[in-house]
Design a protein around this motif. Structure first.
Motif, short mmCIF file in Angstrom:
data_model
loop_
_atom_site.label_atom_id
_atom_site.label_comp_id
_atom_site.label_asym_id
_atom_site.label_seq_id
_atom_site.Cartn_x
_atom_site.Cartn_y
_atom_site.Cartn_z
N ASP A 273 0.90 -0.91 0.28
CA ASP A 273 0.00 -0.04 -0.23
C ASP A 273 1.01 1.37 -0.14
O ASP A 273 1.61 1.45 1.02
N ALA A 274 0.76 2.20 -1.21
CA ALA A 274 1.63 3.13 -1.34
C ALA A 274 1.37 4.32 -0.16
O ALA A 274 2.37 4.93 0.35
N ASP A 275 0.09 4.52 0.34
CA ASP A 275 -0.23 5.45 1.13
C ASP A 275 0.60 5.21 2.55
O ASP A 275 1.03 6.02 3.15
N MET A 276 0.37 3.69 2.91
CA MET A 276 0.71 3.18 4.27
C MET A 276 2.56 3.65 4.23
O MET A 276 2.78 3.83 5.09
N ALA A 277 3.11 3.08 2.85
CA ALA A 277 4.58 3.23 3.11
C ALA A 277 4.97 4.76 3.26
O ALA A 277 5.82 4.94 3.87
N ALA A 278 4.33 5.64 2.44
CA ALA A 278 4.61 7.18 2.48
C ALA A 278 4.23 7.53 4.03
O ALA A 278 4.94 8.32 4.48
N ALA A 279 3.22 7.16 4.69
CA ALA A 279 3.04 7.59 6.09
C ALA A 279 3.96 6.91 6.80
O ALA A 279 4.19 7.87 8.01
N ILE A 280 4.38 5.90 6.68
CA ILE A 280 5.39 5.15 7.68
C ILE A 280 6.81 6.13 7.55
O ILE A 280 7.43 6.55 8.63
N GLN A 281 7.05 6.34 6.34
CA GLN A 281 8.29 7.37 6.04
C GLN A 281 8.19 8.55 6.76
O GLN A 281 9.18 9.15 7.12
N THR A 282 7.22 9.20 6.43
CA THR A 282 6.85 10.55 7.11
C THR A 282 7.00 10.47 8.71
O THR A 282 7.57 11.30 9.17
N SER A 283 6.46 9.45 9.31
CA SER A 283 6.35 9.34 10.62
C SER A 283 7.78 9.14 11.35
O SER A 283 8.21 9.79 12.19
N LEU A 284 8.51 8.01 10.49
CA LEU A 284 9.86 7.75 10.89
C LEU A 284 11.06 9.10 10.77
O LEU A 284 11.71 9.34 11.63
N ALA A 285 10.75 9.84 9.71
CA ALA A 285 11.51 10.87 9.48
C ALA A 285 11.18 12.10 10.39
O ALA A 285 12.24 12.99 10.94
N SER A 286 9.94 12.15 10.90
CA SER A 286 9.55 13.12 12.07
C SER A 286 10.18 12.91 13.24
O SER A 286 10.20 14.11 14.11
N VAL A 287 10.60 11.71 13.55
CA VAL A 287 11.39 11.51 14.82
C VAL A 287 12.74 11.17 14.67
O VAL A 287 13.55 10.63 15.54
N GLY A 288 13.34 11.97 13.50
CA GLY A 288 14.71 11.46 13.36
C GLY A 288 15.34 10.27 12.97
O GLY A 288 16.42 9.92 12.86
N GLN A 289 14.36 9.41 12.39
CA GLN A 289 14.68 8.02 11.85
C GLN A 289 14.62 7.68 10.57
O GLN A 289 13.46 7.01 10.22
N PRO A 290 14.98 8.55 9.42
CA PRO A 290 14.59 8.30 8.44
C PRO A 290 14.70 7.00 7.87
O PRO A 290 15.94 6.22 8.04
N ALA A 291 14.05 6.51 6.72
CA ALA A 291 14.25 5.16 6.26
C ALA A 291 13.97 5.08 4.97
O ALA A 291 13.04 5.80 4.35
N LYS A 292 14.94 4.45 4.12
CA LYS A 292 14.68 4.41 2.55
C LYS A 292 13.65 3.49 2.22
O LYS A 292 13.64 2.38 2.73
N PRO A 293 13.11 3.77 1.00
CA PRO A 293 12.18 2.57 0.52
C PRO A 293 13.00 1.31 -0.12
O PRO A 293 14.14 1.60 -0.53
N VAL A 294 12.31 0.29 -0.14
CA VAL A 294 13.02 -0.98 -0.58
C VAL A 294 12.08 -1.98 -1.23
O VAL A 294 11.02 -2.06 -0.92
N LYS A 295 12.88 -2.55 -2.09
CA LYS A 295 12.04 -3.83 -2.53
C LYS A 295 12.73 -5.16 -1.91
O LYS A 295 13.83 -5.31 -2.06
N THR A 296 11.56 -5.96 -1.45
CA THR A 296 12.40 -7.22 -0.86
C THR A 296 12.02 -8.52 -1.44
O THR A 296 11.13 -8.42 -2.05
N TRP A 297 12.92 -9.20 -1.37
CA TRP A 297 12.72 -10.80 -2.14
C TRP A 297 12.23 -11.62 -0.84
O TRP A 297 12.83 -11.99 0.25
N THR A 298 10.90 -11.87 -0.79
CA THR A 298 10.28 -12.87 0.18
C THR A 298 10.52 -14.49 -0.34
O THR A 298 10.03 -14.92 -1.19
N ASN A 299 11.53 -14.89 0.35
CA ASN A 299 11.88 -16.41 0.04
C ASN A 299 11.38 -17.29 1.36
O ASN A 299 12.22 -16.95 2.44
N ASP A 300 10.70 -18.15 1.25
CA ASP A 300 10.56 -19.04 2.37
C ASP A 300 11.38 -20.29 2.54
O ASP A 300 11.06 -21.03 3.58
N ALA A 301 12.26 -20.46 1.93
CA ALA A 301 13.29 -21.51 1.92
C ALA A 301 14.67 -20.86 2.26
O ALA A 301 15.41 -20.21 1.66
#
Length: 252
Positions: free
Chosen positions: A145-173
């Protein structure tokens, strides 16, 4: 019917066994799903005077859902279990009893050279696990969800904990992160690996909930000839609990 069972998707909402079983639980709309160690979680519960509000009994686990008050708001916290099928059962249970906005926090392995304990916010997950294919039609990946990701980034930045967006490989092995696959997936933009995100995002989408995930970097697979477990990101466990709860409080 597909010759490959994993592609034999049935969109029916109702199954033979369903997550809502009239157990009388009422969970907060905002929920933190925590892939952290029990000792860090216990300390966090004690600090915020958490109260147990529900229990999911499985064959090998007792998953206890807790609730805290944060900035005057009820926020649920639930421990997660490693692996897509196990964590899927938990998130389905949370949604069934009221969770509508869910943030997962947990570690990831890096496929490219990144410092340990770096914060990341997932924007897309490669569906290299089986669980998500039971909730959504087959596709190579799922966009969170793009809105959730953006809101999380905004919240983290507001408390001095910036986070970069990332694409993840979900591998269950866990033991099948091979050099050839790492090369293939990093070439298409996947920078980290974990075991649950694609499944959790698919379930949330299927059930009509909003989902986001904060990852912190742990072990390193960047040098395939010299795997480095580092400290598995242990220094971030307490930090992401507090940050995740704060992100939930900031959501509209």
């Amino acid at each position: 019917m597909s010759e490959l069972p994993i592609l034999n998707y049935d969109p029916t909402q109702k199954a033979v066994i369903n997550p809502f079983r009239h157990e009388g639980y009422h969970f907060p709309a905002k929920m933190l799903l925590a892939f952290v160690t029990p000792d860090h979680l216990a300390d966090f519960y004690a600090e915020y005077h958490a109260q147990e509000i529900g229990t999911l009994l499985t064959f090998s686990n007792v998953v206890r859902v807790q609730q805290i008050r944060f900035h005057g708001e009820a926020i649920g916290i639930c421990p997660a279990v490693i692996g897509a099928p196990a964590s899927a059962q938990i998130i389905d249970f949370l949604i069934a009893y009221g969770a509508k906005q869910i943030i997962a926090v947990g570690s990831c392995g890096v496929l490219l050279d990144k410092p340990e304990n770096t914060l990341l916010v997932v924007t897309e997950a490669l569906r290299d696990e089986g669980t998500s294919y039971h909730y959504l039609p087959a596709a190579p990946s799922i966009r969170l969800d793009a809105d959730m990701a953006a809101a999380i980034q905004t919240s983290l930045a507001s408390v001095g904990q910036p986070a970069k967006p990332v694409k993840t490989w979900t591998n269950d092995a866990f033991f099948r992160e091979t050099p050839a696959l790492i090369k293939q997936y990093t070439a298409t933009g996947y920078e980290v690996v974990e075991m649950e995100c694609a499944a959790l995002a698919a379930i949330a989408q299927f059930r009509g909930a909003k989902f986001g995930q904060i990852l912190f970097t742990a072990d390193s697979l960047a040098n395939q000839e010299n795997y480095d477990a580092r400290d598995f990101g242990r220094a971030s466990h307490t930090r992401v609990l507090a940050l995740g709860v704060n992100c939930l409080a900031d959501l509209n």
